[in-house]
Design a protein around this motif. Structure first.
Motif, PDB file in Angstrom:
ATOM      1  N   ILE A  34      -4.369  10.481  -4.666  1.00 22.97           N
ATOM      2  CA  ILE A  34      -4.885   9.353  -3.898  1.00 22.97           C
ATOM      3  C   ILE A  34      -6.175   9.763  -3.205  1.00 22.97           C
ATOM      4  CG2 ILE A  34      -4.359   7.653  -2.094  1.00 22.97           C
ATOM      5  CD1 ILE A  34      -2.548   7.482  -4.540  1.00 22.97           C
ATOM      6  N   ILE A  64       1.290   4.013  -2.994  1.00 22.80           N
ATOM      7  CA  ILE A  64       0.933   5.411  -2.727  1.00 22.80           C
ATOM      8  C   ILE A  64       2.075   6.329  -3.161  1.00 22.80           C
ATOM      9  CG2 ILE A  64       0.598   7.100  -0.870  1.00 22.80           C
ATOM     10  CD1 ILE A  64      -0.980   4.879   0.621  1.00 22.80           C
ATOM     11  N   SER A  73       0.835  -1.207   0.000  1.00 26.41           N
ATOM     12  CA  SER A  73       0.000   0.000   0.000  1.00 26.41           C
ATOM     13  C   SER A  73       0.865   1.250   0.000  1.00 26.41           C
ATOM     14  CB  SER A  73      -0.912   0.032   1.234  1.00 26.41           C
ATOM     15  OG  SER A  73      -1.755  -1.066   1.274  1.00 26.41           O
TER      16      SER A  73
END
Length: 335
Positions: free
Chosen positions: A268, A258, A254
């Motif tokens: 995002i 990002i 993750s």
């Protein structure tokens, strides 16, 4: 020289008898899993607080001579540097202190050779039981451990060849929650990012996603040891394919995704919405914060420790523990 603190010192400071301190510090538990002597929680807490303040350290050698036991437990996690396993380690450590046990920790780093060496090292230290996260390729070592008769509890993942007690998260229900959360935000094209290693937590999440999405299922698998490199490649693919929703099977990919998407100008939670398994403090930077599947780490830790100690005490009492093979499934929540 620093004075060696004894249970006499603790008894004097806490205002209780030496025998009562001994009962608390040695965690006298019967074969039925109940305390042999009744001690109120307030008294127990006061004794433990005094012991901690005086920096009491029981002699393991004397303890073994007295009871023929170490009260040590070997814990092998995947990577304690990861906040997920770091929290589990802390929860287990707290539980052990409160119940008169000591946890010895090691990280396998998903390496079966390192896993095997840790098992042998803990066996050499005469640990009374194990709590482990088995990695890919650790099957022969786990099988050997099972055959040794040493009590064992598996957490976080399961394996059809490991017919032992296990404490797991309901990954099917958690994945369903993640997909539903993205669909409710109007996402059109969802991709699932997993790890390439074939462990049950990953495969359960992938299979659930594939079942829900059918022909629209997009699943990418990252090499465990090349997450940042793979995130760069996938970031370009996400943009090219018009992916506007991501579910990541762990907090490590993750964060890598990002960063890679942010460096490409992707907003995002606006251009691409994300739901992650497990927490990272990076998620709080965004508005709204990135939702994550919060696994019940405190419950996983305490449940595993309680189950293992029940097996250890039963074995110490001469009971047959081979029939204990429960699989305990705990629910996660979306935060």
């Amino acid at each position: 020289m620093t004075k060696h603190i004894t249970i006499k010192d603790i008894a004097r400071e806490a205002g209780v008898s030496i025998a009562l301190v001994s009962f608390v510090m040695n965690n006298r538990i019967g074969a039925d899993g109940k305390q042999k002597y009744r001690v109120s929680e307030d008294t127990k807490k006061r004794i433990l607080e005094v012991a901690n303040r005086l920096n009491y350290r029981p002699s393991s050698a004397a303890r073994m001579l007295r009871k023929g036991r170490t009260r040590d437990i070997g814990v092998i996690l995947s990577d304690t540097a990861n906040i997920f396993y770091g929290i589990i380690a802390r929860e287990l450590e707290n539980w052990a202190f409160q119940h008169g046990y000591t946890m010895l920790f090691g990280s396998s780093d998903e390496d079966p050779e390192k896993f095997s060496k840790l098992v042998q090292s803990f066996l050499n230290k005469d640990v009374e039981g194990f709590i482990v996260v088995p990695c890919v390729g650790s099957g022969p070592c786990v099988k050997q451990l099972m055959e040794s008769g040493r009590p064992l509890v598996v957490i976080d993942r399961h394996h059809p060849d490991f017919d032992v007690p296990s404490v797991l998260t309901d990954n099917i229900d958690a994945t369903e929650q993640a997909v539903k959360a993205l669909k409710e935000q109007g996402v059109n094209k969802i991709a699932f990012v997993s790890y390439a290693m074939r462990i049950s937590s990953m495969t359960d999440r992938e299979e659930t996603f594939r079942r829900i999405m059918g022909e629209d299922a997009i699943i990418w698998k990252m090499p465990f040891d090349r997450v940042d490199e793979e995130a760069e490649r996938l970031a370009d693919k996400i943009i090219q394919m018009g992916i506007d929703g991501l579910i990541t099977a762990s907090n490590v990919p993750s964060v890598a995704l990002i960063k890679a998407l942010f460096n490409r100008g992707v907003r995002i939670q606006q251009d691409v919405k994300l739901v992650s398994f497990d927490y990272s403090n990076v998620f709080d930077v965004f508005s709204p914060p990135i939702p994550h599947v919060q696994q019940p780490l405190a419950a996983i830790s305490s449940t595993a420790a309680e189950y293992l100690v029940k097996l250890i005490e039963a074995k110490a009492a001469g009971e047959d523990i081979s029939g204990h093979k429960d699989k305990i499934i705990l629910k996660a929540s979306l935060r």
